[in-house]
Motif scaffolding. Structure first.
Motif, PDB file in Angstrom:
ATOM      1  N   VAL A 135      -0.719   9.033  -0.816  1.00 39.40           N
ATOM      2  CA  VAL A 135      -1.724   8.927  -1.871  1.00 39.40           C
ATOM      3  C   VAL A 135      -2.608  10.171  -1.886  1.00 39.40           C
ATOM      4  O   VAL A 135      -2.824  10.779  -2.925  1.00 39.40           O
ATOM      5  N   LYS A 136      -3.106  10.552  -0.714  1.00 44.53           N
ATOM      6  CA  LYS A 136      -3.988  11.722  -0.648  1.00 44.53           C
ATOM      7  C   LYS A 136      -3.236  13.005  -0.997  1.00 44.53           C
ATOM      8  O   LYS A 136      -3.800  13.914  -1.600  1.00 44.53           O
ATOM      9  N   SER A 190       0.110  10.179 -10.990  1.00 42.28           N
ATOM     10  CA  SER A 190      -0.997  11.145 -10.963  1.00 42.28           C
ATOM     11  C   SER A 190      -0.905  12.098 -12.163  1.00 42.28           C
ATOM     12  O   SER A 190      -1.925  12.485 -12.729  1.00 42.28           O
ATOM     13  N   PHE A 204      -4.899  11.476  -5.254  1.00 32.58           N
ATOM     14  CA  PHE A 204      -5.588  10.249  -5.665  1.00 32.58           C
ATOM     15  C   PHE A 204      -6.879  10.133  -4.872  1.00 32.58           C
ATOM     16  O   PHE A 204      -6.893  10.354  -3.661  1.00 32.58           O
ATOM     17  N   VAL A 232      -4.137   3.174  -3.556  1.00 29.35           N
ATOM     18  CA  VAL A 232      -3.062   2.836  -4.501  1.00 29.35           C
ATOM     19  C   VAL A 232      -2.149   1.809  -3.852  1.00 29.35           C
ATOM     20  O   VAL A 232      -1.767   1.952  -2.686  1.00 29.35           O
ATOM     21  N   GLU A 234       0.837  -1.198   0.000  1.00 30.98           N
ATOM     22  CA  GLU A 234       0.000   0.000   0.000  1.00 30.98           C
ATOM     23  C   GLU A 234       0.872   1.248   0.000  1.00 30.98           C
ATOM     24  O   GLU A 234       1.889   1.303   0.692  1.00 30.98           O
ATOM     25  N   ALA A 235       0.456   2.248  -0.761  1.00 31.28           N
ATOM     26  CA  ALA A 235       1.236   3.478  -0.865  1.00 31.28           C
ATOM     27  C   ALA A 235       1.092   4.368   0.363  1.00 31.28           C
ATOM     28  O   ALA A 235       1.924   5.230   0.589  1.00 31.28           O
ATOM     29  N   ASN A 284      -1.065  13.308  -3.177  1.00 32.12           N
ATOM     30  CA  ASN A 284      -0.918  13.313  -4.639  1.00 32.12           C
ATOM     31  C   ASN A 284      -2.275  13.352  -5.336  1.00 32.12           C
ATOM     32  O   ASN A 284      -2.378  13.053  -6.512  1.00 32.12           O
ATOM     33  N   LEU A 304       4.349   8.179  -7.235  1.00 28.13           N
ATOM     34  CA  LEU A 304       2.955   8.610  -7.155  1.00 28.13           C
ATOM     35  C   LEU A 304       2.707   9.893  -7.941  1.00 28.13           C
ATOM     36  O   LEU A 304       1.680  10.032  -8.610  1.00 28.13           O
TER      37      LEU A 304
END
Length: 125
Positions: free
Chosen positions: A22-23, A69, A27, A31, A17-18, A25, A65
């Motif tokens: 993630v948030k 994105s 997304f 991710v 899991e990233a 970037n 990431l």
């Protein structure tokens, strides 16, 4: 009938899991990266910084990431699979210059049909 789930792949280490980047970037969906992508493009230790060039793992993850994105933003939202490229220093104990690598991004259903993103090497499914 048995199905290998995304959750099981994460527990087994097949997917990583990233996390919270993630948030940052932008997304909207979870991710995960394959363990092969993590090993090639993200994993970095103090030993690597001493023997190669200073980098840190979170910065390397950020690069993956960000470029993913960027590709999504430029795709006009019409693709569920795309290739993207980034520069990364190979984790080989000697390289100090970044080299280009191509990765694959797939948008697909998660374990409960929700949208998820997986980042893979081009030859992975």
């Amino acid at each position: 009938m048995s199905t290998y789930t995304r959750a099981q792949a994460i527990v087994d280490g097949v997917l990583v899991e990233a996390g919270s980047l993630v948030k940052e970037n932008v997304f909207k969906w979870p991710v995960a990266l394959t363990s092969a992508v993590w090993a090639d493009c993200v994993a970095w230790s103090d030993d690597h910084s001493e023997n190669q060039v200073y980098q840190d793992q979170s910065g390397r993850l950020w690069d993956v990431l960000y470029m993913a994105s960027y590709e999504i933003r430029n795709s006009n939202g019409s693709y569920n699979q795309m290739l993207f490229q980034l520069f990364r220093v190979p984790r080989d104990g000697k390289s100090t210059e970044a080299e280009i690598v191509t990765l694959k991004l797939i948008v697909g259903p998660g374990d409960n049909g929700e949208p998820v993103i997986t980042i893979l090497l081009p030859n992975e499914d």
